[in-house]
Design a protein around this motif. Sequence first.
Motif, PDB file in Angstrom:
ATOM      1  N   VAL A 283      37.985  -3.018  15.908  1.00 20.86           N
ATOM      2  CA  VAL A 283      37.567  -1.749  16.512  1.00 20.86           C
ATOM      3  C   VAL A 283      36.642  -0.979  15.567  1.00 20.86           C
ATOM      4  O   VAL A 283      35.627  -0.412  15.989  1.00 20.86           O
ATOM      5  N   ARG A 284      36.960  -0.972  14.282  1.00 24.31           N
ATOM      6  CA  ARG A 284      36.128  -0.239  13.327  1.00 24.31           C
ATOM      7  C   ARG A 284      34.722  -0.829  13.246  1.00 24.31           C
ATOM      8  O   ARG A 284      33.731  -0.093  13.136  1.00 24.31           O
TER       9      ARG A 284
ATOM     10  N   GLN B 155      32.802   0.179  16.300  1.00 23.27           N
ATOM     11  CA  GLN B 155      32.452   1.599  16.237  1.00 23.27           C
ATOM     12  C   GLN B 155      31.390   1.880  15.175  1.00 23.27           C
ATOM     13  O   GLN B 155      30.363   2.507  15.454  1.00 23.27           O
ATOM     14  N   ASN B 156      31.634   1.409  13.952  1.00 24.52           N
ATOM     15  CA  ASN B 156      30.793   1.802  12.822  1.00 24.52           C
ATOM     16  C   ASN B 156      29.488   1.012  12.719  1.00 24.52           C
ATOM     17  O   ASN B 156      28.465   1.565  12.298  1.00 24.52           O
TER      18      ASN B 156
ATOM     19  N   ASN C 115      28.079   1.023  17.058  1.00 24.33           N
ATOM     20  CA  ASN C 115      27.946   2.343  17.710  1.00 24.33           C
ATOM     21  C   ASN C 115      28.597   2.430  19.085  1.00 24.33           C
ATOM     22  O   ASN C 115      28.130   3.182  19.942  1.00 24.33           O
ATOM     23  N   ILE C 116      29.656   1.679  19.313  1.00 27.21           N
ATOM     24  CA  ILE C 116      30.414   1.869  20.549  1.00 27.21           C
ATOM     25  C   ILE C 116      31.318   3.088  20.360  1.00 27.21           C
ATOM     26  O   ILE C 116      32.055   3.169  19.367  1.00 27.21           O
ATOM     27  N   PRO C 117      31.277   4.066  21.274  1.00 24.47           N
ATOM     28  CA  PRO C 117      32.091   5.280  21.106  1.00 24.47           C
ATOM     29  C   PRO C 117      33.571   4.950  20.978  1.00 24.47           C
ATOM     30  O   PRO C 117      34.110   4.130  21.735  1.00 24.47           O
ATOM     31  N   ALA C 118      34.225   5.593  20.026  1.00 27.02           N
ATOM     32  CA  ALA C 118      35.650   5.335  19.789  1.00 27.02           C
ATOM     33  C   ALA C 118      36.494   5.699  21.007  1.00 27.02           C
ATOM     34  O   ALA C 118      37.560   5.111  21.235  1.00 27.02           O
ATOM     35  N   SER C 119      36.032   6.656  21.801  1.00 22.83           N
ATOM     36  CA  SER C 119      36.802   7.094  22.968  1.00 22.83           C
ATOM     37  C   SER C 119      36.924   6.010  24.035  1.00 22.83           C
ATOM     38  O   SER C 119      37.767   6.099  24.923  1.00 22.83           O
TER      39      SER C 119
END
Length: 286
Positions: free
Chosen positions: A226-227, A230-231, A234-238
Amino acid sequence: MRIERLAIPVALIGIFASCSAPRKLRESEARYARLDSLYTSTEAQRRKCEEDAARAAAAYKDKLENMSEQQTQLKANNSQMLDHLKELSVISSSQAESIKKSLDNIGAKDAYIKDLQSAIARKDSLNMQLVMNLKGAIGNMDDKDINIKVEKGVVYIDISDKLLFKSGSYEVADRAKEVLGKVAKVLINQPDIEFMVEGHTDNVPYRPNVLLDNWDLSVKRATSVVRILQNQYNIPASRMTAAGRSEFIPVASNDTPEGRAANRRTRIVILPQLDQFFKLLEKPAN
């Protein structure tokens, strides 16, 4: 004599150069043949998916048209039956109106069922398109390392831990980040999609160290993926949920090394959009 000694190395260089060129040409031709074969295979898969989707859509359209014709004919028959009963004075006008309302309600429920069926068919079509996009992005990878499938209307992406992690580790390998990048490229272009990353292990007990057991290991592996999504992509964490399932949902027997290898996996689950489904359920207030 000196000129002759110089001429010999020059001649050898010419010979080696003449041998090297055909070898490079053969290597380029072989690489082209492999790429051409991969392209042909991927294109065939794409065409098959499009043909299957077209056939499914055509069959569903025919079914809806037939249901619509049947409903129209049924309403006409009901009206004729009510008119005939009134002529025979079997029922009163108020009773006929009450029966008509009941029949209309049945017709409304039939229309509502067709709306639900249409929504389900649309969801199935979107799932098929998503699977096709994912397979096209990832390419011709070994199904033992990554497997994309649809089960009971849900899209699953299974990635073997052999591809993602070293044994007993939750640090994502560098070569795995390329695969995650390809998956992320498809998912980020679908902003309405939410998904869950699940870590799975085999039943071999984890040696306590920083982590306590396989529960901790599976969760840590999910959060590592997941990190990165996201990082780095750039996939939104929400839109993401990280979960660990430990050893308790195996896909194969843990009695063999092959089975344990299959059970050590990370699964990306495309979550159903339940809010849209519940809106459809709330629709027929009458």
